[in-house]
Design a protein around this motif. Structure first.
Motif, PDB file in Angstrom:
ATOM      1  N   GLN A 142      66.275  41.840  -9.673  1.00  0.00           N
ATOM      2  CA  GLN A 142      66.701  43.241  -9.734  1.00  0.00           C
ATOM      3  C   GLN A 142      68.026  43.379 -10.485  1.00  0.00           C
ATOM      4  OE1 GLN A 142      64.762  45.792  -8.845  1.00  0.00           O
ATOM      5  NE2 GLN A 142      63.250  44.217  -8.304  1.00  0.00           N
ATOM      6  N   LYS A 143      68.907  42.414 -10.323  1.00  0.00           N
ATOM      7  CA  LYS A 143      70.184  42.443 -11.050  1.00  0.00           C
ATOM      8  C   LYS A 143      69.952  42.247 -12.551  1.00  0.00           C
ATOM      9  CE  LYS A 143      73.333  41.059  -7.384  1.00  0.00           C
ATOM     10  NZ  LYS A 143      74.298  40.069  -6.898  1.00  0.00           N
ATOM     11  N   TRP A 144      69.005  41.373 -12.892  1.00  0.00           N
ATOM     12  CA  TRP A 144      68.689  41.172 -14.311  1.00  0.00           C
ATOM     13  C   TRP A 144      68.178  42.467 -14.938  1.00  0.00           C
ATOM     14  CZ3 TRP A 144      65.492  36.084 -13.286  1.00  0.00           C
ATOM     15  CH2 TRP A 144      66.374  35.029 -13.062  1.00  0.00           C
ATOM     16  N   LYS A 145      67.278  43.119 -14.234  1.00  0.00           N
ATOM     17  CA  LYS A 145      66.713  44.370 -14.752  1.00  0.00           C
ATOM     18  C   LYS A 145      67.798  45.428 -14.944  1.00  0.00           C
ATOM     19  CE  LYS A 145      61.958  44.210 -12.959  1.00  0.00           C
ATOM     20  NZ  LYS A 145      60.992  44.896 -12.078  1.00  0.00           N
ATOM     21  N   SER A 146      68.647  45.575 -13.930  1.00  0.00           N
ATOM     22  CA  SER A 146      69.731  46.567 -14.015  1.00  0.00           C
ATOM     23  C   SER A 146      70.675  46.244 -15.160  1.00  0.00           C
ATOM     24  CB  SER A 146      70.515  46.601 -12.697  1.00  0.00           C
ATOM     25  OG  SER A 146      69.681  46.998 -11.638  1.00  0.00           O
ATOM     26  N   ASP A 164      71.608  35.441 -16.426  1.00  0.00           N
ATOM     27  CA  ASP A 164      72.773  35.251 -15.549  1.00  0.00           C
ATOM     28  C   ASP A 164      74.077  35.477 -16.319  1.00  0.00           C
ATOM     29  OD1 ASP A 164      71.480  34.752 -13.167  1.00  0.00           O
ATOM     30  OD2 ASP A 164      71.423  32.585 -13.432  1.00  0.00           O
ATOM     31  N   GLU A 165      74.098  35.026 -17.575  1.00  0.00           N
ATOM     32  CA  GLU A 165      75.268  35.293 -18.430  1.00  0.00           C
ATOM     33  C   GLU A 165      75.492  36.790 -18.565  1.00  0.00           C
ATOM     34  OE1 GLU A 165      75.302  31.630 -21.690  1.00  0.00           O
ATOM     35  OE2 GLU A 165      75.149  33.692 -22.373  1.00  0.00           O
ATOM     36  N   LEU A 166      74.414  37.518 -18.802  1.00  0.00           N
ATOM     37  CA  LEU A 166      74.511  38.967 -18.987  1.00  0.00           C
ATOM     38  C   LEU A 166      75.064  39.640 -17.742  1.00  0.00           C
ATOM     39  CD1 LEU A 166      73.905  41.517 -20.641  1.00  0.00           C
ATOM     40  CD2 LEU A 166      71.574  41.471 -19.718  1.00  0.00           C
TER      41      LEU A 166
END
Length: 540
Positions: A495-499, A441-443
């Protein structure tokens, strides 16, 4: 005698038979006439029916060709199509029967079809939808970035599967102005009968929100408790003939709209919330999120010119002023409220004040020079701890959480604020970084700030291969598979983490695998010194 003929009876019967024969003959002729007449009418009905089907198809084609983003189709068009769709099957189901009682039926049907065919020349078929600037009374300039968010909000509000929609963006980005303009727009489009507005903010006050909603809906409370008021608002909304839109502005804390009295899953109501970050939208269980991007450099300059009174001809006569003015505009980082405030304050001021304002902006937009993102169990007491000390000794104001902020799955508001208030984020991607939902989430937040606030981002690949991260191999592959099992393969969050992991691997960074760590840390500090002028903040 049986063979005797009763002539008196016969004399009476002959006229009766004659009359019967004449009546039969008359009825046959009459039925023949009626049959011919109805046949002609039936042909006319068939002709008008074919014409009606052709007109209906043409109207449908025209309707599909209309750009519903820019034009609103007249209500008369939809009413006409509805009537045509009812009348055509009625005609097709009609059977030709030669009966006097159907004369009126045929006449009425022919008249209805003929009249409907004459009504298909709509004037107007559609009208242009005014711009956002019109709906905001001039408070919004119709920039592409605003039109993009407006279009996305309109699609979300038309989606029957989305009852709660979120709009997020930086403080001062114009969220409140945009949703108020959207409220006027959806009323113009007749999507909602009413638009209700309530301010949430950090100091949540249920009663105040209830009073704002009650004023808009003309509700008089007969109970004074929050629960009693909520029931009154809830029943009022559920009993409304047409749906309403409820806007909760500036959501900074989680709350249940039904505690206020607003139903979350109802065809009588949709909810639109504004927030400063996507995580706050997630707390409200928004089914659709829309991001309000900062203004582009070109848009920022246009808005700055409008409020500062400076124009290109002024800049051409004074190159020094031109350079300073553009720097001031771009230091506002695309935030409309800041652009307006700064530009208005510099109107008709000497260039020295412009330069002083530029210097102030460069030193006041951030609280931290550097933010460190890392996996605590991997590097807190080794590499990242040493890096933090070296940066501090080098004079950099650096944020490193002390391990007490991490609770549960959601990133804390304190960390979100720290990320937003930093000039540079250094991401230490170690073996177990992706194991933590907190780190991921930080990323995502860091890369969001890179886009929205032009923050600098440096990835440090600490004993990991960037290609393993990019292609989700080894530990990163296992961790992401575990997250998919937990949250679902199609989870928007996963999906947001992967991207984000793929995106960060494409940034220019530094890698460490073997050697003296202190030498590698020293290179990072030297690199930070090289851009120290870009990391300036106000000393507070």
């Amino acid at each position: 005698m049986a063979g005797n003929i009763n002539y008196s009876v016969l004399r009476m019967a002959v006229p009766m038979f004659g009359r019967a024969i004449r009546m039969v003959y008359q009825e046959v002729n009459e039925n023949k006439y009626v049959s011919n007449w109805i046949g002609e009418v039936f042909k006319d009905v068939e002709t008008e029916k074919k014409r009606l089907i052709s007109n209906r198809d043409l109207v449908r084609v025209r309707l599909e060709a209309t750009d519903h983003k820019t034009d609103m189709v007249s209500d008369d068009v939809f009413l006409w199509l509805k009537e045509a769709d009812i009348l055509i099957p009625e005609v097709e189901n009609l059977t030709l029967q030669v009966r006097r009682r159907q004369w009126n039926e045929f006449r009425k049907l022919l008249k209805k079809i003929t009249t409907l065919n004459m009504k298909c020349d709509f004037q107007p078929f559609s009208i242009p939808i005014p711009s956002l600037e019109h709906f905001s009374s001039g408070n919004i300039v119709s920039f592409k970035s605003r039109e993009k968010a407006s279009d996305q909000l309109l699609v979300a509000l038309q989606d029957d599967n989305s009852s709660i929609i979120g709009l997020y963006g930086r403080q001062g980005s114009g969220k409140t102005t945009l949703v108020k303009a959207m409220g006027e727009k959806v009323k113009f489009l007749k999507m909602f009968s009413k638009v209700v507005f309530a301010t949430v903010s950090q100091n949540l006050n249920i009663r105040t929100m209830q009073e704002e909603i009650a004023d808009s809906l003309d509700i008089r409370f007969d109970k004074n408790s929050e629960a009693g008021r909520a029931r009154r608002i809830f029943s009022t909304i559920e009993s409304m003939i047409r749906p309403i839109l409820v806007i909760f502005d500036d959501v900074q804390v989680k709350f249940d709209p039904e505690d206020v009295g607003v139903p979350c899953k109802s065809n009588r109501c949709k909810i639109l919330v504004t927030a400063r970050c996507q995580q706050e939208c997630d707390l409200m269980y928004c089914q659709r999120d829309v991001q309000l991007d900062p203004l582009s450099k070109e848009e920022a300059w246009i808005l700055f010119e409008k409020h500062s009174g400076i124009h290109d001809e002024d800049c051409s006569s004074s190159p020094d002023l031109s350079n300073v003015a553009r720097e001031v505009a771009f230091e506002c980082e695309g935030v409309p409220r800041l652009i307006k405030d700064v530009a208005s304050s510099l109107r008709n001021k000497p260039i020295d004040e412009w330069k002083a304002s530029l210097d102030s902006l460069k030193h006041s937009m951030a609280k931290w020079q550097i933010f460190l993102s890392f996996r605590g169990e991997d590097t807190r007491y080794a590499f990242t701890g040493s890096l933090y000390q070296s940066l501090r000794q080098g004079g950099f104001k650096t944020f490193m959480d002390d391990g007490g902020l991490e609770t549960g799955d959601q990133i804390s508001p304190s960390l979100l604020n720290a990320i937003e208030a930093s000039r540079l984020s250094i991401i230490v991607l170690s073996e177990n970084y992706a194991n933590s939902t907190w780190c991921l989430d930080e990323l995502v937040k860091i890369l969001e700030c890179k886009k929205l606030k032009n923050q600098l981002v440096w990835p440090i690949f600490y004993k990991v291969d960037p290609s393993d991260i990019r292609h989700m191999r080894k530990c990163y592959g296992k961790d992401m598979a575990r997250h998919e099992n937990r949250f679902g393969n199609d989870s928007e969050r996963v999906q947001k983490w992967k991207s984000a992991l793929v995106e960060v691997c494409n940034l220019s960074g530094m890698a460490y695998s073997i050697g003296y760590e202190y030498e590698f840390i020293q290179k990072i500090v030297e690199h930070a010194n090289d851009i120290r002028s870009r990391l300036q903040i106000r000393n507070i």
